[in-house]
Design a protein around this motif. Sequence first.
Motif, PDB file in Angstrom:
ATOM      1  N   ASP A 235      37.159  17.558  63.423  1.00 53.95           N
ATOM      2  CA  ASP A 235      37.301  16.931  64.731  1.00 53.95           C
ATOM      3  C   ASP A 235      36.109  17.139  65.655  1.00 53.95           C
ATOM      4  O   ASP A 235      36.093  16.628  66.762  1.00 53.95           O
ATOM      5  N   GLU A 236      35.145  17.943  65.234  1.00 55.27           N
ATOM      6  CA  GLU A 236      34.016  18.171  66.131  1.00 55.27           C
ATOM      7  C   GLU A 236      32.780  18.610  65.365  1.00 55.27           C
ATOM      8  O   GLU A 236      32.844  19.019  64.207  1.00 55.27           O
TER       9      GLU A 236
ATOM     10  N   GLU B  80      37.385   9.294  68.861  1.00 54.04           N
ATOM     11  CA  GLU B  80      38.619   9.036  68.122  1.00 54.04           C
ATOM     12  C   GLU B  80      38.371   8.230  66.848  1.00 54.04           C
ATOM     13  O   GLU B  80      38.920   8.512  65.797  1.00 54.04           O
TER      14      GLU B  80
ATOM     15  N   LYS C 163      37.195  10.248  63.734  1.00 48.27           N
ATOM     16  CA  LYS C 163      37.999  11.317  63.135  1.00 48.27           C
ATOM     17  C   LYS C 163      38.650  10.829  61.848  1.00 48.27           C
ATOM     18  O   LYS C 163      39.113   9.689  61.780  1.00 48.27           O
TER      19      LYS C 163
END
Lengths: 145, 132
Positions: free
Chosen positions: B38-39, B120, B123
């Motif tokens: 996610d990052e 978003e 992801k």
Amino acid sequence: MVLGYLTPRHPAWQLREEMDRLLSGFFGDGNQPAARRGHPAVNVWETNESLWVELEVPGLKGDELDVSVVDNELSIKIERLDVHEDGVTYHRRERAVGAFARVLRLPVEVDANRVTAEMKHGVLTIELPKAPSARPRKIQVIAAE
Amino acid sequence: MSNDARITKNEAENSSSAEQTRCGQCYRPNVDIIEKSDELLVVADVPGATGDSIDVDFEDGALTIRAAVAPREDNRNYLLREYGVGDFFRTFRVSEAIDAGKISAQCADGVLTLHLPKAEAAKPRKIAVQSA
């Protein structure tokens, strides 16, 4: 420079480095790609009262360092832990991890009981007060009448 | 693991059209760049810099880290000088799959940690397959 033997360019130092590298290559440590053995770079300077040693150790807390003075040698040991996580992708790994050690022969006698070390924003500063006999003493010259 | 959010290095000298006004040596911090689901995590060694002396900019897909390090007094009587002290500067080109509004940064013990949350759309999404 009088203190030539302290520098990594000195043949004796280079020999030692070479031996360290050979041995660590044969026995362990070489298997972990991220772990690098080496010595941290230091800056050393002196004032009339003290010798000062400074090194950059980002990410370390004070208790992860081992600084000791024995006779006229200052020994610094550091271990930067490998915080590898599973299931992630490393795009870049430049920050060195592993054990680092450095022994510096001090050019003057120091007062081992009064050595202090301070850690600030990833920079370690060690003050080694010179022994009274090693401090410069100003001699008053009296003009004869 | 998707590799969409790719980061490539830019030479600081070429990417920046503006020159520094402060003279003195500038150093390139060592970084780890870690991609999670996610990052993106950028971890940079900036010894001597504090949180308020660090500037992080994200503009037009370029992530710039500028860390000012207080100069040492210059009349020191050095016996051994193995490293130089100066500001840290480095720029990365980041893909557009980053949610720029949610970038966060912490600095502790001379290590800067940047969290760049993925947008978003970037992801990974698991799609359940239903059996008929």
